[in-house]
Every structure is written in C-alpha cells, then in structure tokens.
Design a protein around this motif. Structure first.
Motif: not given
Length: 419
Positions: A213-227, A249-261
């Motif tokens: 949940q924490r990683l998903q929230a971070d990814v959503d926040t980073l994606t919105k900020s990059a937009g 965007i790079r940070t969001a990708r890293e957290k997305t990979a961690a979220l997949a794991d």
C-alpha cells in the motif's frame, strides 16, 4: 525368481508367490492340487468364475493354520495378497520375519482367527487396521520387535484378547512415556512455538500488504507530480521542470519494480496457504474433488464400525472396495466419524495394564476433534488414578496386617541348639 537361458529372469507373479512357498516346503500338496486343476480342465469339475490360482489352492485345502514366516526378504516389497485373508477357517496365522510395514484391512475377514503372530516386522501404530476387531475369537496377538510407540487403542475394545506380546518395542514405548510425562509447561512451550511460527507467518503477510500500500501510494504521488511538472514545462518552457519530472519518473519506476516484487512475494505466500502448487508458468489447483456416492457409502460403513465382512451382509465387490479404501482414512475412537489421513485430528495416549506383566502399556487413539479427544483421555486418566489409589490402599493394608501379626519366636542360639 527363476533363471532362464542367456541370463534371462522371469518373476513369479503376485498370484503365484504363495504357491512358490508351498512348492518349496510341501511339494506333495502342490502336485495334488495340480492334478485337481487338470481334472477341471478336462471337464470333470466345476470352476468358479473369477477365482485366481491362489484362491483355488487355498479353497482346495481349507487350511486351519498358515505359517508364512520369512517369505519376504529385506528390501523386497512386502505385499500380502488378499486371497490369504479370505480363508475363514484359519485359526493360526503367522507372518513373522517378513519386513511388513502394514497389515491389509482384509484381516478382518478371518472370523475364526485365534492367534496372530506379527513378530519381527516394521509395523507402526497406523499399520494395524481397525478391522482386526472383527476377529472376535482372537485371543493371542504377538507384536514383538516392531516399531510401535504404543498399542492401537481399539485393542481395548477386544475383551477376548487376553495376551498381547509387545517385547522389543520398549525403546519406542519409552519415548512415548517420556513425552507424555514431561512437564506440561514444556509441552506448552512446544505448542507456543508452533503458534508463534503461524503468527509470524501471518504478521509477515500483513507487513507485505502494508508495504504494498505504501509503495502504491508513492508511485501514484510520483506519477501525478511528474505529470504536473510536464505541464509546467509546456506553459513556462523552463528546463528545470524537465529535470525534476524525469527524476520523479525514474523514482516511480524503481518503486514500481519493488511493488512487483512485493506482489510476487504475496502471491507465493497466499498460494502456499490456499494449496495451489506452481509448476513453471502453469498453476495446478490441488483442491479435493467431491466424494463419489460409492465412497460416501463406504465411509458411512466404516464410520459405523460394524463388521462389513460378515457373509451375506454386503456384496463381495462392495466388501473388497471398502477394504481397498480403508487405509486412506482414520476412524475416530470416540464417535462414528471417518476422516482422511491428511485431515487434522488428535492423537490421544492412554495408559493401562490389561495384559500379563507389571508394566503400564501406552495405547494410542485417534480423535477427530478436541471434544472427542477429551472424551477418550479424561475417563482413562480418572480410571488410571482410581487404579493407583486402589493399589495404594491394598499395599497399606498389607503393611498394616504384617505389622500387627505376631512374629514367630527366633530359634535359640545357645550351645544346645548347635548339638
């Protein structure tokens, strides 16, 4: 096994192994049987359809005693043919030194059995079926030198069974005594450790879910900020916003990979709990299929604990089917319930001395629930306590009588007594 030319070997079929033993020990009987078979082939007799050579041989001689000691050697697959147990007139059956690991439920067919010798095998508690209670004339049972840590509890339901030899199992019996008589707190620690393992596993899943949940929230926040930064670049043309947007965007990708794991770890743990086995990319569900009507009927018969081997009670085919599926189930020692071997249950140990000897014998019972386990253990424990109190009273009474009874005078030790 007999050798042929050129080193070729032919195995004796499972149907003929008993005849091979007879050929070695009593060749005249086998020759007589072969002559009888030849007469049937020539049309001078009636052959019952569906009979095997072994069943015809056993029916021809109608044995009263069967001594099959040392038939199987060490390392061989020790499987007893069911035809042996269809000899209803056998009174003595000896299967010593055969490396047997289990006794077929068909032993319950031998209604005339009086003595059963299973000495020097590899039998454990689950190796002896409940159907042995159907042998209501059984008075002697020899279980020496096996791997029993306790006697089957259903033996207590056989009042005619007055002799049970269990020597050679003392090391395993001793382990049972040591476990049962250890401090309750120590046994409680074992239970607490098992519970803590289950609890830690649950806590691990909860932590993974929280991290997800924490990683998903971070990814959503980073994606919105990059937009938003990309929109500011278009309106202002400032390249600083481009750099910040790319960093988000790079940070969001890293957290997305961690979220997949994290998702993979959660999936593995949930699949392990739900009983789903992964094999490559294909998932195989190990859920249990519904029981067939025939199996449900067989379970009902087993739960009734009635002697389904009685003649004319059930068709022979049904008896054979129940005997075939019997080893796959546990029979509750308290209530009419039958559960699969893999189903959870309770092993209950009680102690009694119903046979000859001065040692207290452990008995193992199977209970389908905690309530049934208490119904078995509590009365047995109370009976054991009453027996101990009765023995204490008898001992004290004996001591008191000995102290009150006048002692005979001691012989004189004078010189005249030496003459």
């Amino acid at each position: 096994m007999g050798g042929c030319g050129g080193g070729d070997e032919r195995r004796i079929s499972a149907d003929l192994w008993f005849l091979a033993v007879v050929l070695e020990k009593s060749p005249h009987r086998l020759l007589k049987f072969l002559r009888h078979e030849l007469e049937l082939e020539l049309g001078q007799g009636v052959r019952v359809p569906g009979q095997t050579v072994l069943s015809r041989y056993l029916a021809h001689y109608n044995f009263v005693e069967m001594h099959l000691d040392s038939v199987f050697k060490y390392g061989e697959v020790a499987t007893l043919p069911p035809e042996l147990f269809k000899c209803r007139n056998v009174r003595v059956l000896s299967l010593k030194y055969n490396n047997l690991e289990w006794i077929p439920p068909d032993v319950g067919r031998m209604s005339a059995l009086e003595r059963l010798s299973l000495t020097n095998n590899r039998l454990q508690n689950q190796s002896i079926p409940f159907t042995l209670t159907f042998c209501r004339r059984l008075t002697e049972l020899y279980l020496d030198n096996n791997l029993l840590d306790a006697l089957p509890g259903f033996l207590l339901a056989m009042p005619q069974l007055c002799t049970v030899h269990r020597h050679g199992n003392h090391n395993y019996f001793k382990a049972t005594f040591m476990w049962y008589h250890t401090d309750v707190n120590e046994r409680g620690k074992e239970t607490a450790q098992k519970y803590s393992k289950r609890k830690s596993f649950t806590e691990e899943i909860d932590e993974l879910k929280a991290t997800k949940q924490r990683l998903q929230a971070d990814v959503d926040t980073l994606t919105k900020s990059a937009g938003r930064l990309s929109e500011q670049v278009e309106t202002t043309g400032n390249l600083i916003f481009v750099s910040k947007s790319n960093s988000f965007i790079r940070t969001a990708r890293e957290k997305t990979a961690a979220l997949a794991d994290i998702n993979k770890q959660l999936s593995d743990r949930v699949l392990r709990v739900c009983g789903v086995a992964q094999k490559g990319k294909q998932q195989v569900q190990t859920s249990k299929h519904p029981d067939t009507l025939v199996l449900l009927a067989a379970r009902a018969v087993m739960a009734s604990k009635c002697d389904f081997f009685q003649p004319d009670l059930l068709p022979v085919a049904v008896q054979d089917y129940i005997a075939h599926v019997y080893p796959s189930f546990n029979v509750c020692g308290n209530c009419p319930t039958v559960t699969p071997l893999a189903a959870p249950g309770y092993k209950v140990y009680t102690f009694k001395n119903p046979y000859l000897g001065n040692t207290c014998v452990p008995f193992q019972h199977w209970a389908c629930s905690l309530a049934c386990a208490k119904q078995i253990e509590v009365p047995a424990h109370m009976e054991q306590m009453r027996a101990a109190e009765r023995m204490d009273r008898e001992y004290n009474h004996y001591i008191q009588e000995f102290q009150v009874e006048p002692r005979p005078p001691l012989p004189s030790r004078g010189l005249c007594a030496l003459v």
